[in-house]
Motif scaffolding. Structure first.
Motif, mmCIF file in Angstrom:
data_model
loop_
_atom_site.group_PDB
_atom_site.id
_atom_site.type_symbol
_atom_site.label_atom_id
_atom_site.label_comp_id
_atom_site.label_asym_id
_atom_site.label_seq_id
_atom_site.Cartn_x
_atom_site.Cartn_y
_atom_site.Cartn_z
ATOM 1 N N HIS A 65 0.864 -1.187 0.000
ATOM 2 C CA HIS A 65 0.000 0.000 0.000
ATOM 3 C C HIS A 65 0.898 1.234 0.000
ATOM 4 O O HIS A 65 1.978 1.236 0.593
ATOM 5 C CB HIS A 65 -0.907 0.017 1.243
ATOM 6 C CG HIS A 65 -2.064 -0.926 1.134
ATOM 7 N ND1 HIS A 65 -3.174 -0.675 0.360
ATOM 8 C CD2 HIS A 65 -2.287 -2.135 1.716
ATOM 9 C CE1 HIS A 65 -4.030 -1.670 0.468
ATOM 10 N NE2 HIS A 65 -3.516 -2.588 1.283
ATOM 11 N N ARG A 66 0.440 2.283 -0.671
ATOM 12 C CA ARG A 66 1.235 3.506 -0.794
ATOM 13 C C ARG A 66 0.667 4.604 0.097
ATOM 14 O O ARG A 66 -0.509 4.966 -0.023
ATOM 15 C CB ARG A 66 1.249 3.989 -2.239
ATOM 16 C CG ARG A 66 2.029 3.073 -3.153
ATOM 17 C CD ARG A 66 1.983 3.585 -4.566
ATOM 18 N NE ARG A 66 2.756 2.720 -5.451
ATOM 19 C CZ ARG A 66 2.697 2.766 -6.766
ATOM 20 N NH1 ARG A 66 1.927 3.648 -7.364
ATOM 21 N NH2 ARG A 66 3.422 1.943 -7.497
ATOM 22 N N ILE A 67 1.532 5.146 0.947
ATOM 23 C CA ILE A 67 1.111 6.193 1.881
ATOM 24 C C ILE A 67 2.042 7.397 1.725
ATOM 25 O O ILE A 67 3.269 7.245 1.727
ATOM 26 C CB ILE A 67 1.143 5.673 3.337
ATOM 27 C CG1 ILE A 67 0.176 4.488 3.483
ATOM 28 C CG2 ILE A 67 0.788 6.796 4.319
ATOM 29 C CD1 ILE A 67 0.236 3.792 4.828
ATOM 30 N N ALA A 68 1.444 8.578 1.586
ATOM 31 C CA ALA A 68 2.239 9.809 1.474
ATOM 32 C C ALA A 68 2.240 10.544 2.810
ATOM 33 O O ALA A 68 1.194 10.655 3.471
ATOM 34 C CB ALA A 68 1.659 10.709 0.396
ATOM 35 N N LEU A 69 3.415 11.005 3.204
ATOM 36 C CA LEU A 69 3.546 11.866 4.395
ATOM 37 C C LEU A 69 3.794 13.277 3.882
ATOM 38 O O LEU A 69 4.845 13.542 3.286
ATOM 39 C CB LEU A 69 4.708 11.416 5.271
ATOM 40 C CG LEU A 69 4.564 10.043 5.926
ATOM 41 C CD1 LEU A 69 5.457 9.032 5.265
ATOM 42 C CD2 LEU A 69 4.890 10.126 7.409
ATOM 43 N N LEU A 70 2.827 14.154 4.084
ATOM 44 C CA LEU A 70 2.878 15.506 3.530
ATOM 45 C C LEU A 70 3.056 16.487 4.690
ATOM 46 O O LEU A 70 2.132 16.705 5.481
ATOM 47 C CB LEU A 70 1.574 15.758 2.766
ATOM 48 C CG LEU A 70 1.373 17.100 2.084
ATOM 49 C CD1 LEU A 70 2.542 17.488 1.209
ATOM 50 C CD2 LEU A 70 0.074 17.070 1.265
ATOM 51 N N PHE A 71 4.260 17.040 4.808
ATOM 52 C CA PHE A 71 4.599 17.846 5.990
ATOM 53 C C PHE A 71 4.954 19.278 5.589
ATOM 54 O O PHE A 71 5.983 19.516 4.953
ATOM 55 C CB PHE A 71 5.739 17.184 6.782
ATOM 56 C CG PHE A 71 5.221 16.143 7.750
ATOM 57 C CD1 PHE A 71 4.631 14.988 7.288
ATOM 58 C CD2 PHE A 71 5.282 16.351 9.126
ATOM 59 C CE1 PHE A 71 4.110 14.046 8.167
ATOM 60 C CE2 PHE A 71 4.767 15.421 10.009
ATOM 61 C CZ PHE A 71 4.183 14.262 9.532
ATOM 62 N N LEU A 126 -1.037 14.262 6.999
ATOM 63 C CA LEU A 126 -0.784 15.684 6.757
ATOM 64 C C LEU A 126 -0.472 16.444 8.046
ATOM 65 O O LEU A 126 -1.242 16.389 9.007
ATOM 66 C CB LEU A 126 -2.019 16.348 6.112
ATOM 67 C CG LEU A 126 -1.903 17.872 5.891
ATOM 68 C CD1 LEU A 126 -0.845 18.210 4.843
ATOM 69 C CD2 LEU A 126 -3.249 18.465 5.484
ATOM 70 N N ARG A 127 0.638 17.155 8.038
ATOM 71 C CA ARG A 127 0.884 18.199 9.040
ATOM 72 C C ARG A 127 0.888 19.533 8.313
ATOM 73 O O ARG A 127 1.578 19.683 7.293
ATOM 74 C CB ARG A 127 2.206 17.992 9.768
ATOM 75 C CG ARG A 127 2.574 19.257 10.581
ATOM 76 C CD ARG A 127 3.639 19.029 11.601
ATOM 77 N NE ARG A 127 3.147 18.211 12.702
ATOM 78 C CZ ARG A 127 3.791 18.058 13.849
ATOM 79 N NH1 ARG A 127 4.931 18.684 14.058
ATOM 80 N NH2 ARG A 127 3.309 17.287 14.801
ATOM 81 N N HIS A 128 0.143 20.483 8.857
ATOM 82 C CA HIS A 128 0.023 21.782 8.182
ATOM 83 C C HIS A 128 -0.062 22.889 9.214
ATOM 84 O O HIS A 128 -0.596 22.692 10.313
ATOM 85 C CB HIS A 128 -1.234 21.781 7.298
ATOM 86 C CG HIS A 128 -1.166 22.763 6.170
ATOM 87 N ND1 HIS A 128 -1.328 24.113 6.362
ATOM 88 C CD2 HIS A 128 -0.955 22.581 4.837
ATOM 89 C CE1 HIS A 128 -1.213 24.731 5.193
ATOM 90 N NE2 HIS A 128 -0.979 23.828 4.251
ATOM 91 N N ASN A 129 0.460 24.057 8.843
ATOM 92 C CA ASN A 129 0.420 25.188 9.789
ATOM 93 C C ASN A 129 -0.925 25.899 9.808
ATOM 94 O O ASN A 129 -1.152 26.756 10.656
ATOM 95 C CB ASN A 129 1.552 26.179 9.489
ATOM 96 C CG ASN A 129 1.622 26.540 8.019
ATOM 97 O OD1 ASN A 129 0.841 26.030 7.224
ATOM 98 N ND2 ASN A 129 2.540 27.413 7.670
#
Ligand code: CP
Length: 340
Positions: A65-71, A126-129
């Motif tokens: 499975h493909r997982i994206a970490l978007l920081f 997702l981590r986002h400001n």
């Protein structure tokens, strides 16, 4: 209302997105409120099962499975533990940081999410400001989105790992949680409540399990309205009095990156709110000492307390791995029975 009070009102008192609209994807974890108490209990139990599972068996759970970490914000604990959790379940991961991607060239969150989906990502962490960014990403991609901290809003997996830590010390042996599991427990959260997504997710979780949450801090970082943000929340501005009532004390960093011009007298802050060995011994000699990290030694907590016998700071970090394995399995295998 002052700007800080307005921000707190938005951050702490405004209800979350309407339940009927979000999450679109049942595997998403946008807010800690996406989980029922039964869902929390199932996740905790699964985290323990996954932690003890044969790594070779565990490796097949999300194999390929493909997982994206978007920081979009820096992170040590959350990013590393999510990545290790995904890899422990056999998933392939890709890390996208705002500093080394086309986000720097102005690509929007929506277009970044759609690009990742086109590349085969089946879930995005997702981590986002900006508060609310995970909701936008989920609405744009319809993928399972896991909130790894959004602005001053929420950090649901931090609240889950904090709960696991509290249970291990204050309710050892408990394997299922319910509305009374933490009855009689006071968790004091100290410091920069206003800017803290950790405080918000904890205050939305711990009272649902019976705990009382006591907020402690100066008016600039803890406006009075916080006491009305959720049930079983109280404010005690005197740190020594708060400590004397606490079975767990959670220290928070002053979030310099979110102060927006607010000036604080740091010597006065330390005199009133720093957790020192002397203060802890005098008022809470048996309480556990927590901190989500990163800690600023000599500011909100002394090195002696951070490294001392009451500290659970590194246990919290370790608990993040097991919790995030369970959360990522839920994200991608939700239809196979792991409901909210
Ligand atoms: N607790 C926490 O979110 O730490 P990081 O910012 O290092 O991920």
């Amino acid at each position: 209302m002052t700007p800080t009070a307005t921000a707190l009102h938005r951050t702490l008192a405004t209800p979350p997105a309407p339940e009927s609209a979000f999450p679109h994807n049942p595997g998403s974890l946008l807010s800690i409120l996406d989980l029922s108490v039964e869902g929390v209990s199932r996740l905790l139990a699964r985290a323990t099962e996954l932690e003890h599972m044969d790594p070779i068996v565990r490796d097949r759970i999300l194999a390929k499975h493909r997982i994206a970490l978007l920081f979009y914000e820096s992170s040590t604990r959350t990013r590393t533990s999510f990545e290790l959790a995904c890899k422990s379940l056999g998933a392939d991961t890709a890390l996208i940081s705002n500093l080394s991607s086309s986000i720097e060239k102005g690509e929007s969150l929506k277009d970044t999410g759609l690009t990742l989906r086109a590349l085969g990502a089946e879930a995005i962490i997702l981590r986002h400001n900006s508060s609310g960014a995970p909701w936008l990403l989920e609405a744009s991609t319809h993928l399972p989105v896991v909130n790894a901290g959004d602005g001053m809003h929420e950090h649901p997996t931090q609240a889950l790992l904090d709960l696991r830590t509290i249970l291990a010390h204050l309710r050892p042996g408990v394997t299922a949680v319910g509305p009374e599991t933490l009855a009689g427990v006071t968790v004091t959260i100290v410091g920069d409540i206003l800017h803290s997504r950790v405080a918000r997710s904890n205050m939305l979780l711990l009272p649902r399990l019976g705990a009382r949450v006591l907020f402690c801090g100066p008016k600039e970082l803890l406006p009075e309205q916080a006491a009305h943000a959720a049930p079983r929340i109280e404010i005690e501005r005197d740190f020594d009095r708060a400590l004397a009532q606490s079975q767990a004390v959670m220290m928070l960093r002053i979030q310099a990156e979110r102060l927006a011009g607010l000036q604080l007298d740091l010597d006065e802050y330390k005199a009133k709110y720093q957790l020192t060995g002397q203060r802890l011994a005098a008022h809470a000699p048996t309480a556990i000492v927590m901190h989500p990290g990163p800690i600023i030694r000599g500011m909100e907590i002394t090195a002696g307390v951070a490294d001392g016998p009451q500290s659970t700071i590194l246990e919290q970090v370790t608990n993040g791995l097991a919790i995030r394995m369970a959360v990522m399995e839920r994200a991608l295998k939700h239809e196979q029975g792991e409901g909210a």
